[in-house]
Structures are given as C-alpha cells and as structure tokens.
Design a protein around this motif. Structure first.
Motif, mmCIF file in Angstrom:
data_model
loop_
_atom_site.group_PDB
_atom_site.id
_atom_site.type_symbol
_atom_site.label_atom_id
_atom_site.label_comp_id
_atom_site.label_asym_id
_atom_site.label_seq_id
_atom_site.Cartn_x
_atom_site.Cartn_y
_atom_site.Cartn_z
ATOM 1 N N ASN A 78 0.835 -1.199 0.000
ATOM 2 C CA ASN A 78 0.000 0.000 0.000
ATOM 3 C C ASN A 78 0.873 1.254 0.000
ATOM 4 O O ASN A 78 0.611 2.210 -0.710
ATOM 5 C CB ASN A 78 -0.908 0.043 1.232
ATOM 6 N N VAL A 79 1.920 1.205 0.840
ATOM 7 C CA VAL A 79 2.802 2.360 0.953
ATOM 8 C C VAL A 79 3.513 2.599 -0.373
ATOM 9 O O VAL A 79 3.605 3.729 -0.858
ATOM 10 C CB VAL A 79 3.820 2.138 2.099
ATOM 11 N N PRO B 207 -6.966 4.605 2.954
ATOM 12 C CA PRO B 207 -8.129 3.720 2.750
ATOM 13 C C PRO B 207 -7.790 2.228 2.727
ATOM 14 O O PRO B 207 -8.433 1.453 3.447
ATOM 15 C CB PRO B 207 -8.714 4.206 1.436
ATOM 16 N N PRO B 208 -6.793 1.758 1.966
ATOM 17 C CA PRO B 208 -6.483 0.324 2.047
ATOM 18 C C PRO B 208 -5.876 -0.077 3.399
ATOM 19 O O PRO B 208 -5.990 -1.234 3.804
ATOM 20 C CB PRO B 208 -5.490 0.089 0.910
ATOM 21 N N LEU B 209 -5.259 0.906 4.071
ATOM 22 C CA LEU B 209 -4.693 0.604 5.391
ATOM 23 C C LEU B 209 -5.813 0.183 6.347
ATOM 24 O O LEU B 209 -5.635 -0.715 7.176
ATOM 25 C CB LEU B 209 -3.985 1.852 5.918
ATOM 26 N N TYR C 127 -5.925 -3.210 8.717
ATOM 27 C CA TYR C 127 -6.139 -3.273 10.165
ATOM 28 C C TYR C 127 -7.281 -4.238 10.475
ATOM 29 O O TYR C 127 -7.218 -5.018 11.418
ATOM 30 C CB TYR C 127 -6.463 -1.885 10.722
ATOM 31 N N LEU C 128 -8.330 -4.168 9.660
ATOM 32 C CA LEU C 128 -9.464 -5.077 9.874
ATOM 33 C C LEU C 128 -9.024 -6.523 9.692
ATOM 34 O O LEU C 128 -9.371 -7.405 10.467
ATOM 35 C CB LEU C 128 -10.599 -4.754 8.898
ATOM 36 N N MET D 133 -10.722 5.019 11.653
ATOM 37 C CA MET D 133 -9.813 5.241 10.534
ATOM 38 C C MET D 133 -10.449 6.136 9.471
ATOM 39 O O MET D 133 -9.768 6.886 8.795
ATOM 40 C CB MET D 133 -9.396 3.909 9.922
ATOM 41 N N ASN D 134 -11.769 6.028 9.314
ATOM 42 C CA ASN D 134 -12.430 6.881 8.332
ATOM 43 C C ASN D 134 -12.429 8.334 8.768
ATOM 44 O O ASN D 134 -12.298 9.243 7.936
ATOM 45 C CB ASN D 134 -13.857 6.400 8.076
#
Lengths: 338, 411
Positions: free
Chosen positions: B297-298, B338-340, B344-345, B399-400
C-alpha cells in the motif's frame, strides 16, 4: 400469488428439515454407508495407517456397526473430528455415530442432547511427564505448565484437581493430540494430561517411550463410549446392541474365526439368538437376522478388538484392567440377548 | 402551460397506480423488496429455532452467568476456574484487543519501512524487501503463525535448562520471554470497579506525566509569546524537560519504584513481565504478514505522487530523507489510508487463528472452550460474530475519521 406459493414451499421445506433428522437408519441405508466420527489421530484408537486406511479400536467399532446395518464392514465413511468439532458434527448430522474417546457425562447426555449407548473403554485421567523431571506424583506438579486439549472433560478435571489440592498451574490449551505431542516433546510444557489410554497411546509413538513416565494418580472417572443424537431411539438401540453383541460374543466365546461355525452348530440358546438362528432379535431392531454375526465377523469380538489394537500385545500395551469381562474380575457386562 | 396537470385523471387513487404510475412505482418495489427480505430473515430464524427444538435444545444466554470450570493462562483481569463463562469471554476479548493493538502498531511500522525501502535505489535493499513482501503475502498467515511459534518452541532452551545458570534480567525460554517488571514497594493498591480492577499506581503516573507535559507546553507557549513581543526567544528547553520528568521521578521515588527480575522457581520462571510463546508467535506472524500488505500500500501511495514533487523538493535543496518525510509521504497518505483500514481489519480478524497455537483470545474462550463445555454453538457464535462486527466497525469508523482529515482539501 406466486409469492404465496413460494412462501408455502419454503415453510414446508423448513418443517421437512426439522423432522428429517429422525430416521437415521433409513438415511444410512439409503446412503449405503455409515458416517462415523473418529478422532483426528490417536494411535490404537483411530489413526490412518501407511495406506491411508483407518485403523484402531474406535474405528473397528464403526466397522462393526456398518456390518450390522449394511452387511459390509467397509461401508464406512470416517470423519475425523477434533475435541472441539465432534459434538457439532454429530448434532448437525454430519456423522451418524461418534466413536471418539468421548466421556459419558451428565451434561452431554442431557443438556447437549446426545445419547451414550454404553462404555467401550473405562478410563481415567492421568499425567505424563519426562522421566528426567524427577517427578513421581501429580501432587508435586504445583507451578507446572500443563498441556491440555481444549473442550474436553480433562480440561475441567485438571482445573478442579489443582484447585482442590491448592496448587497452581499454567494451562497450555491445544486442539489435537498431535499438537500436544509436539509441544510436550519440545518441552513447551512440563506435563501432558489426558485419559491414561490416550497417554499410553501417545507415548507408544515416541522414539524412546521409556524416557516418559505416567504418574500414578488417576484424577477422574472417564467412561468412554460411542454416542448418537438424542431423539432417534431406534438408531440408538442399534448402536447400543452392536456394542453389547461384541461384549456378549467375547463372553460366549464367539470369535471372528468361529462365528460362522457357532451359528451352524452351537446348542447354546443365547448364542443361537445372538447369531440369528433362533428368535427374531434382528427384526426387532429393523435389521437382518444375521446382524450380530456380521458385526462379529467384521473384526472380532470385544476382546479381539482390544487385544489387537490397544491390548498388551499391541504397541500401546494397555492392560484389560477394569475393561475385563465381569466374569474375569472386570466391570464389562452386557445385558442378556433375549 | 399546465397541460399535464389538467390531463391528470380526476378520479381518486387506484391500486394499479402502485405499479403503473412512475410516482409510486419505485416505492412499491422497495416495499415489496423489504417484505421479501424480512420474510427470508424470518424463515432463517424460524428454521434455526425449529431445528434447535428438533434437537431438544433451547436458545438461551444464561450459560454466560454459570461457572466456567476451566482456567485461562493469559489473564488481564482476575479470573479463576470459578469465574463465569461471561467473564472468560471478556478475558478473551481483552486478549484479542491487546493482540490486535500491538499487531497493528508493529505492522504499520514494518509496512512503512518496507514499502519505502522497496523503492530504494540500493539494489540489495530493494530486492530484500521484495523477497519479504512476496514471501509473506503469498503464504497463508496460519502457516506463518505455526512456523514462528514452533521456532520459539523448538529453538529456545526450556526453563529447566536454566537451573544453576546465571540468567540476568532478560530470559528467553521456549515458553516465552521474560523481561524485568516495574514494582512499587509502597504502592497505592488497586481501585475495584466491580468488573475489573484499576492500578492506582499506573493512574497516578499517567496523571502526573500528563500534567507535566501540559506544563511543558505552557512554558513553550509562554516562550513563543515572549519571542513574538521582543524578538528574543528565551532558553526554556531545560525547564520543559524538568517539568515533565521531575514530578514523575518524585512520584516514582515516593511509590518506592524498583525493578523486579524473573527468577527460576520450581518448574517455571516467576516474576518479571512474561510474553508467552503463543503471543510472540502470533504478534510476529500477524505483524510481518500484514506488514507485507501495508508495504505494498505504501509503495503504491508513494508511486502515486508525481515525480515532479520529488524533483521540486530536490531543486529546493532538500535531502532525499527529508523529501520523503516532508513532501512525498504526506501526499502519499491520501492513497495509503483507505487500504490501510482494511489491513487493520484483516489483522484484527486474523487474531481468531490464535487457537492454532493456544493463545486464549475471544475465539479460544467464548468460541472455543465455552462453546464446547456448554454445547451452545448458536449463542456463542452469535456473540462472537457480534463482537468482531463491533470491533471491525469501530476500527473502520476511527480510521475513516482520520481519512477525512487526511483527504485533499478542495477549495
């Protein structure tokens, strides 16, 4: 209008699903095979051999039931279950009978909605420790790390035993016997506790069994036996009397080798009733008159099963002990066949 | 002008309008769909109840208040085999949360480092990171958990091997790692809140530390004001350090702070802080596994930032490390966050694999032993699903909110 039909159909399907679980015998006959829940691998009781064929004491009981019902001991589908999944597998109908070192307890018989058909092995919980630890009694285990299979009666007994004796311990919960073995051998736990038969079976698979000792304490009663779902009494009778037939066969001297001959020539009325040449015991439970004969011919009577799989001559090397016939000083006793 | 209005039929509402009139049709369809959905749910519930009845089982949560009878090795609350199933469930939930929290933190650190390093100009570093990312992404996490825990179990010495050996403050055994712990010789005791106890020592330390940090901020602000007025900034650095540390040290002395070392007593080490082998295995495996995904993602986030930004930063004379920190990463965050969230989930949900190595998380206590000992599959699994749902939605929500703040502000 169409919606109404659909809802009606769905409702009927719902009811059908509700009652479908009743006649297990018909299900087994129409499927042409018995689904039997066994443990995922415990030497002597149930484990696949080098060819992938299931072998062991519990496995052969399944074969005897299949022989009694279907006339063929090989018409069994073995479903490996863990301590955790076994009851769900039975309750949901995934298996027809569970033969898996399961302790007969009050809550399992009543609250869980199962029916134990008898005891095929009278056991008790023990401890195994490495001989190098120098421990000679379970009373010396205070502060020890103990490997334990979760979801078993042994887990509860362990908690009770240490609490009653004012000792502390550190439980290491694991899912299967194989994991327990790995943890125990890598010394991630000091002791392993389960039924003594299970300990003996596990120890027999070690490279050097003599490096490990079973402590003398037996901390619980563990009557192990096959079980079926509650509510289908006809099916329960069939499994119960198959077990009794194997026990009675040993008592009456009927073996795998001489069963056919006994059926033809024996004068003993109980043997004749058992083997289906006299009376109509088979018809009473909806089976062929020769059901018990087939069950015995599958792998032999109770004594033969015991000796071959877990007895003194096998690698497991368990004594008959309590599991001897009542006539030999044990407590194994079958109700009469009449 | 009002042709359509006059052309409208004069007589009142007819039932067929629900289908043929576009004004009502969409509502009709939605109402019918809603009814169909409710019927389907009703059927599922009814079917479950009937089947439970057929099996002779009732549907009740009363088992949560009965004695559990089993022990749990990792306890953040007081618990014994005489406690209730409900308390065991809470214990498991706390263990899940601890694992998820430390896992998310280390996974983020690992992921950001690996993601940046994978774009490094250093060939070896970049390739090593590729191996790490691909290796972890493409093997199921359960295998990593089992392998890493087995490595701890098999490679470390057993506590027995330390008999007669000088151990020191840090002890590494195959049952877990022991570290020195903070002890207070005249502590304030615990505050009993009924469900659990709170350490007053910890509370006092946190309060004093927070007050110190607040004071340090005030000193800094006073310096800012002075600088704005006079143009000379007073030297307040040491005052700020003292404001944070002196009161805390004084409190620690007052409480009789000392360090406790693990000591071999009987079968195991006693004292010290204990990180269990299963916890270490899970923590490492989940962090490394999720870290590999975060690294991707990064990388995607960094590559999404226009090359011109880097060139502009270099043109201003910024060094590569500062360019990354001050120019690229802040912009990349918009793509990364957003993908992070879903990573986490994933990590949180993957903690449910804990039973594979004997870590007592919520799936192990409520969905494992309690389920087995009480035989209440339906109830325990419903509770467990509810728990994971709440946790996941909370993480998503937090997170949102963060994502909203990081988003590109359009004016």
């Amino acid at each position: 209008m169409r919606t109404t039909y659909a809802i009606g159909a769905i409702t009927i399907a719902g009811f059908a699903a509700g009652v479908a679980s009743a006649a297990t015998l018909d299900d087994v006959k129409s499927a042409g095979e018995l689904k039997c829940g066994v443990s995922t691998g415990l030497a002597g009781f149930s484990s696949p051999d080098a060819d992938g064929k299931w072998q062991g004491f519990d496995v052969e009981f399944c074969r005897a039931v299949a022989a009694a019902v279907l006339g063929d001991p090989d018409k069994v589908k073995f479903v490996p279950t863990t301590g955790k999944t076994r009851f769900t597998a039975l309750a949901s109908g995934e298996v027809d009978v569970l033969a898996r070192n399961t302790t007969w307890t009050f809550s399992r018989d009543t609250d869980l909605g199962f029916e134990f058909v008898g005891v095929n092995y009278y056991d008790g919980q023990g401890f195994m420790v490495p001989a190098s630890l120098g421990v000679t009694s379970a009373k010396e285990l205070s502060g020890a790390t103990v490997c334990i299979q979760t979801g078993t009666t042994t887990e509860l007994n362990l908690a009770d035993y240490f609490r009653a004796n004012g000792m502390e311990y550190e439980p290491v919960p694991i899912e299967t016997n194989a994991e327990a073995q790995q943890k125990y051998l890598s010394e991630a736990c000091d002791a392993y506790t389960t039924d003594r038969s299970g300990l003996a079976a596990t120890r027999a698979t070690f490279e050097t069994p003599s490096d490990h000792v079973l402590l003398p304490e037996i901390i619980s009663k563990e009557p192990l036996g096959p079980l079926v779902r509650h509510g289908d009494n006809e099916w329960g009778d069939i499994v119960r009397w198959t077990l009794n037939a194997l026990i009675s066969a040993e008592e009456l001297g009927v073996t795998k080798a001489n069963a056919e001959e006994m059926a033809a020539s024996s004068e003993n009325p109980e043997i004749r009733r058992l083997l289906g040449v006299e009376g109509d015991l088979g018809a009473m439970i909806g089976l062929d008159p020769k059901w018990a004969l087939w069950a015995i011919q599958a792998n032999g009577n109770y004594g033969e099963l015991f000796n071959k799989n877990i007895g003194p001559d096998s690698p497991i090397g368990l004594d008959r002990g309590l599991n001897a016939l009542w006539t030999d000083g044990g407590i194994l006793y079958s109700p009469p066949f009449r | 002008m009002t042709v359509s209005a006059t052309a409208r039929p004069e007589h009142g509402f007819r039932l067929s309008q629900l289908i043929y009139d576009t004004r009502y049709r969409s509502t009709t369809i939605q109402v019918v769909a809603m009814f169909a959905f409710m019927l389907a749910v009703g059927w599922v519930v009814n079917n479950a109840i009937q089947n439970l009845e057929a099996l002779g089982k009732s549907f009740s949560f009363s088992f949560l208040f009965s004695t559990s009878g089993y022990d749990v090795n990792q306890r953040l609350l007081e618990y014994s085999s005489q406690s209730t199933h409900g308390r065991a469930a809470i214990l498991g939930i706390l263990n899940t949360l601890v694992l998820a929290l430390v896992g998310c933190i280390t996974a983020t650190i690992l992921g950001v480092l690996a993601g940046v390093a994978r774009l490094s100009k250093n060939w070896i570093v970049a390739r090593l990171m590729t191996v790490y990312v691909e290796g972890f992404r493409n093997v199921p996490v359960l295998l990593w958990i089992i392998v890493i825990t087995a490595m701890v179990n098999e490679s470390m010495p057993s506590p027995r091997d330390y008999r007669g050996v000088e151990t020191g403050a840090f002890v590494f055994t195959n049952r877990g790692f022991y570290f020195p712990e903070a002890l207070f010789s005249h502590g304030l005791g615990d505050l009993d809140l009924g469900l659990f106890k709170v350490s007053l020592d910890l509370m006092a330390i946190i309060a004093v530390l927070a007050a110190g940090i607040y004071a340090a901020k005030r000193i800094g602000r006073a310096a800012d004001v002075k600088q704005a007025e006079t143009g000379v900034r007073p030297r307040v650095f040491w005052y700020r350090v003292a404001a944070i540390f002196l009161p805390t040290i004084a409190l620690l002395l007052f409480l009789g702070f000392h360090i406790g070392y693990p000591e071999l007593a009987g079968f195991n080490f006693k004292g010290g802080t204990f990180l269990r082998d299963s916890f270490i295995g899970l923590w490492l495996a989940l962090s490394l596994y999720t870290g590999a995904f975060i690294a991707e993602n990064v990388r995607a986030g960094i590559q999404a930032v226009s090359k011109g930004q880097t060139e502009a930063a270099y043109a201003l004379g910024l060094r590569p490390s500062r360019t990354m920190k001050l120019v690229i990463l802040p912009q990349a965050m918009r793509v990364i966050v957003p993908p992070l969230i879903s990573q986490y989930l994933n990590l949180t949900k993957n903690t449910s694999l804990a039973i594979a190595v004997g870590y007592m998380d919520a799936t192990g206590t409520l969905g494992g032993i309690t389920l087995n000992q009480t035989g209440r599959e339906m109830e325990t699994l419903l509770l467990l699903m509810g728990f994971y749902l709440i946790i996941s939605l909370s993480i998503s929500f937090v997170m949102n909110v963060y994502n909203e703040r990081m988003k590109l502000r359009e004016r």
